[in-house]
Scaffold this motif. Structure first.
Motif, PDB file in Angstrom:
ATOM      1  N   ALA A 341       0.842  -1.197   0.000  1.00  0.00           N
ATOM      2  CA  ALA A 341       0.000   0.000   0.000  1.00  0.00           C
ATOM      3  C   ALA A 341       0.877   1.246   0.000  1.00  0.00           C
ATOM      4  CB  ALA A 341      -0.925  -0.008   1.217  1.00  0.00           C
ATOM      5  N   PHE A 342       1.944   1.242   0.807  1.00  0.00           N
ATOM      6  CA  PHE A 342       2.903   2.349   0.821  1.00  0.00           C
ATOM      7  C   PHE A 342       3.531   2.523  -0.555  1.00  0.00           C
ATOM      8  CE2 PHE A 342       2.466   3.132   5.154  1.00  0.00           C
ATOM      9  CZ  PHE A 342       3.381   4.065   5.624  1.00  0.00           C
ATOM     10  N   PHE A 343       3.869   1.413  -1.198  1.00  0.00           N
ATOM     11  CA  PHE A 343       4.497   1.469  -2.523  1.00  0.00           C
ATOM     12  C   PHE A 343       3.568   2.153  -3.524  1.00  0.00           C
ATOM     13  CE2 PHE A 343       5.552  -0.019  -6.752  1.00  0.00           C
ATOM     14  CZ  PHE A 343       6.933   0.089  -6.775  1.00  0.00           C
ATOM     15  N   ASP A 344       2.314   1.760  -3.530  1.00  0.00           N
ATOM     16  CA  ASP A 344       1.356   2.371  -4.455  1.00  0.00           C
ATOM     17  C   ASP A 344       1.212   3.865  -4.188  1.00  0.00           C
ATOM     18  OD1 ASP A 344       0.952  -0.052  -5.640  1.00  0.00           O
ATOM     19  OD2 ASP A 344      -1.086  -0.356  -4.886  1.00  0.00           O
ATOM     20  N   LEU A 345       1.116   4.231  -2.914  1.00  0.00           N
ATOM     21  CA  LEU A 345       0.891   5.629  -2.557  1.00  0.00           C
ATOM     22  C   LEU A 345       2.119   6.505  -2.827  1.00  0.00           C
ATOM     23  CD1 LEU A 345      -1.046   4.972   0.763  1.00  0.00           C
ATOM     24  CD2 LEU A 345      -1.986   6.137  -1.243  1.00  0.00           C
ATOM     25  N   ILE A 346       3.301   5.991  -2.496  1.00  0.00           N
ATOM     26  CA  ILE A 346       4.532   6.789  -2.635  1.00  0.00           C
ATOM     27  C   ILE A 346       5.047   6.788  -4.072  1.00  0.00           C
ATOM     28  CG2 ILE A 346       6.964   6.964  -1.965  1.00  0.00           C
ATOM     29  CD1 ILE A 346       6.131   5.881   0.791  1.00  0.00           C
ATOM     30  N   ILE A 347       5.181   5.627  -4.673  1.00  0.00           N
ATOM     31  CA  ILE A 347       5.795   5.505  -5.994  1.00  0.00           C
ATOM     32  C   ILE A 347       4.799   5.788  -7.117  1.00  0.00           C
ATOM     33  CG2 ILE A 347       7.068   3.994  -7.560  1.00  0.00           C
ATOM     34  CD1 ILE A 347       8.578   4.823  -4.985  1.00  0.00           C
ATOM     35  N   LYS A 348       3.620   5.193  -7.040  1.00  0.00           N
ATOM     36  CA  LYS A 348       2.661   5.342  -8.139  1.00  0.00           C
ATOM     37  C   LYS A 348       1.865   6.641  -8.054  1.00  0.00           C
ATOM     38  CE  LYS A 348       2.058   0.361  -8.928  1.00  0.00           C
ATOM     39  NZ  LYS A 348       1.091  -0.765  -9.007  1.00  0.00           N
ATOM     40  N   GLU A 349       1.504   7.057  -6.837  1.00  0.00           N
ATOM     41  CA  GLU A 349       0.662   8.239  -6.689  1.00  0.00           C
ATOM     42  C   GLU A 349       1.438   9.464  -6.219  1.00  0.00           C
ATOM     43  OE1 GLU A 349      -2.918   7.480  -4.482  1.00  0.00           O
ATOM     44  OE2 GLU A 349      -3.163   5.474  -5.340  1.00  0.00           O
ATOM     45  N   GLU A 350       2.725   9.295  -5.951  1.00  0.00           N
ATOM     46  CA  GLU A 350       3.609  10.390  -5.547  1.00  0.00           C
ATOM     47  C   GLU A 350       3.066  11.155  -4.339  1.00  0.00           C
ATOM     48  OE1 GLU A 350       4.462  12.809  -8.923  1.00  0.00           O
ATOM     49  OE2 GLU A 350       5.505  11.219 -10.001  1.00  0.00           O
ATOM     50  N   LYS A 351       2.660  10.390  -3.338  1.00  0.00           N
ATOM     51  CA  LYS A 351       2.184  10.970  -2.080  1.00  0.00           C
ATOM     52  C   LYS A 351       3.141  10.594  -0.963  1.00  0.00           C
ATOM     53  CE  LYS A 351      -2.747  10.968  -3.290  1.00  0.00           C
ATOM     54  NZ  LYS A 351      -4.094  10.485  -2.899  1.00  0.00           N
ATOM     55  N   TYR A 352       2.974  11.251   0.176  1.00  0.00           N
ATOM     56  CA  TYR A 352       3.891  11.007   1.286  1.00  0.00           C
ATOM     57  C   TYR A 352       3.129  11.133   2.592  1.00  0.00           C
ATOM     58  CZ  TYR A 352       8.579  10.806   3.275  1.00  0.00           C
ATOM     59  OH  TYR A 352       9.713  10.407   3.927  1.00  0.00           O
ATOM     60  N   PRO A 353       3.436  10.313   3.608  1.00  0.00           N
ATOM     61  CA  PRO A 353       2.675  10.375   4.864  1.00  0.00           C
ATOM     62  C   PRO A 353       2.893  11.668   5.630  1.00  0.00           C
ATOM     63  CG  PRO A 353       4.557   8.894   5.073  1.00  0.00           C
ATOM     64  CD  PRO A 353       4.462   9.255   3.623  1.00  0.00           C
TER      65      PRO A 353
END
Length: 593
Positions: A341-353
């Motif tokens: 889930a982190f991979f999708d959010l950080i790498i694919k969607e370019e988001k950060y916590p």
């Protein structure tokens, strides 16, 4: 392949060991894993004169000095370590230790502080027993190790069916594929047992894992390694390389763009050279990019690790959060789902916590919301689990400038592993406390030359790998204590160094962190360094925030030719930088031909 069986005494091989002629190839060799009881049993067998299985060594010449020969250990590493460890007072047999007075070479090593001796009141083996032990003839088969492919093949044929190997160790024995190497490298990065490809047998304890209750003399403690510290794996799981299975699942899922089944048959196929799954995953690595997936994995792992640790420093925090209740079970399925889930959010969607505490609150009692399987998990369940976790985390992530991520959590794991690597690869790593003089607190003009000369020296180590220079780290305790007192900061001890940061120097210079980085960039760009290494270093300067302390990292990219500072050439001798003599310049030049 010609082989020559022979008998070699323990004392003869010990001399090779202390002379740095016994090496281990970490590309396919496992870590030291024997227990103390297994070691004692071996020593007892030797003293009783019982026969031991064959030892297999590959005879090799040094690439840098053809007159220097080495013996690469193909089979027998655990046994040789046990034998030499007993000589060097690593453990007792029936409450007795080896008598160093009966073996001059070992006594010399002890006097040189190569190992710690037992107190004089510990009972020793008799002179007769020591003589029997040292004269014992180990059955050794040697063959030419000039052909690396044959050496790997031999190792694989010997070890792939070994009953003492774990499932994952059997899987990877003798397999030198890009996927196997990717999993091995990433596993080392996470565990912290990073090192150069080849190590001396005497260096293996530094990257081997023991438990806190163990007494093997290994530097890494399982309970302190991320997997066990966070309750994702148990210590026995780590010993059996189940961390590598989990990383293999993650990498395969990224490369195939679909969660793969977490089953033994599927993993077996990934490692079976020539199988359809193996060929498919190798093609995917070439398409995706080996360096790209490795970098992305570390970025995601570093960010996730920071989130877990920033919200709590207690042990088993991940397990206690995702599983509400009392359990000692490993939490592999929840971790896989959270990582992906982190991979999708950080790498694919370019988001950060936004904050680690928010992330951990969102996945509280996660095991009650997803499908959990201890042994096997199918692809469909994994897809549903990842979607569920992404839904839980959606409000914890925001869109950010991806370029800024390299200056934050993404570099912390690489930073920690650089410090670990520096123990065995001293020539590639250098630490400086700062650019101000500790006494006058003014710009240290001598330090400017040291930084430039050190960059030159690291570049001249050879064309095989990058090197690194860190500013904001004190490798002397006295320096760290002085900085702490003078600037009222709290250094962070990690491994053998103290992290002091550079913010106190920036404040003293009345400048921002970016201005501080610009000063260092100008030091390098205005120097007489060779153009290639100068450009490489000035464009590879990063700032790392490590537990609130800012550190400067200068990457020295591997070069294709020898480097100079004006007309002078610098080299590294251990952790020291020195001006090269003409004969040394000629030797360095050959490395780049």
């Amino acid at each position: 392949m010609a082989v020559s069986p022979t008998g070699i005494s323990i004392q003869s091989l010990y001399r090779d060991y202390r002379d740095g002629k016994l090496i281990v190839n970490r590309q396919y060799q496992r870590k030291l894993v024997w227990t103390e009881d297994e070691k004692r049993s071996l020593i007892d067998s030797i003293l009783r004169g019982y026969p031991l299985p064959l030892f297999l060594l590959a005879e090799r010449n040094s690439k840098e000095d053809e007159s220097q020969n080495y013996r690469e250990i193909i089979d027998g590493m655990q046994r040789l370590n046990a034998i030499f460890s007993f000589i060097e007072h690593g453990f007792l047999l029936n409450n007795k230790c080896f008598d160093l007075n009966e073996f001059a070479r070992a006594r010399q090593a002890a006097e040189a502080c190569a190992f710690k001796q037992y107190p004089e009141n510990v009972e020793k083996l008799t002179p007769s027993q020591c003589s029997i032990f040292l004269d014992y003839q180990l059955a050794v088969t040697s063959f030419s190790g000039d052909d690396e492919n044959k050496t790997v093949d031999v190792f694989g044929r010997i070890n792939s069916g070994g009953r003492q190997l774990s499932v994952q160790e059997q899987r990877q024995a003798g397999v030198v594929s890009e996927f196997a190497e990717l999993v091995r490298e990433l596993s080392c990065e996470v565990r912290g047992d990073v090192s150069k490809k080849e190590l001396l047998l005497s260096e293996m304890p530094e990257i081997s894992i023991d438990t806190s209750n163990g007494n093997q003399g290994y530097d890494l403690k399982a309970e302190e390694i991320f997997w066990c510290k966070q309750g994702i794996l148990r210590t026995g799981d780590l010993r059996n390389s189940e961390d590598e299975e989990l990383i293999a699942d993650i990498c395969a899922s990224i490369l195939t763009n679909n969660p793969v089944p977490g089953t033994r048959p599927y993993r077996d196929e990934l490692y079976r050279v020539g199988s359809s799954k193996s060929l498919e995953i190798e093609r995917s690595i070439r398409t995706y990019g080996y360096s790209k997936i490795k970098k992305q994995f570390i970025e995601v792992y570093s960010t996730l690790k920071t989130c877990i640790e920033s919200s709590s420093l207690e042990n088993n925090h991940f397990r206690n959060v995702v599983y509400k209740g009392t359990t000692s079970n490993a939490q592999k399925s929840p971790f896989y789902a959270v990582f992906m889930a982190f991979f999708d959010l950080i790498i694919k969607e370019e988001k950060y916590p936004n904050a680690g505490s928010e992330v951990m609150a969102a996945i509280t009692d996660l095991t009650g919301a997803i499908t959990v399987g201890q042994k096997q998990t199918n692809s469909d369940d994994r897809v549903k689990n990842i979607l569920k976790v992404k839904g839980l985390l959606s409000n914890c992530f925001v869109k950010k400038d991806v370029s800024k991520l390299t200056h934050g959590a993404a570099l912390t794991v690489e930073f920690e592993n650089s410090i670990r690597r520096s123990r065995t690869e001293t020539v590639r790593y250098e630490f400086k406390q700062g650019i101000l003089n500790l006494g006058s607190k003014k710009l240290d003009l001598g330090m400017r030359d040291k930084i430039v000369n050190t960059i030159c020296a690291i570049a001249n180590h050879g064309p095989e790998a990058d090197g690194f220079l860190y500013i904001g780290i004190a490798d002397k305790k006295a320096d760290a204590e002085k900085i702490a007192n003078d600037y009222n900061i709290s250094p962070i001890t990690f491994e053998h160094v103290s992290v002091v940061g550079v913010s106190h120097e920036a404040k003293k210079l009345k400048c921002s962190l970016n201005d501080y980085l610009d000063k260092i960039t100008r030091i390098i760009s205005q120097s007489n360094l060779s153009t290639s290494v100068k450009i490489g270093a000035t464009t590879s300067i990063d700032a790392i925030s490590y537990h609130g302390l800012d550190i400067v990292r200068i990457c020295v990219p591997k070069q294709s030719e020898i480097s100079f500072v004006g007309d002078e050439c610098y080299i590294r001798e251990g952790s020291n930088t020195k001006l090269a003599k003409p004969v040394e310049v000629a030797s360095i030049t050959k490395k780049f031909q």
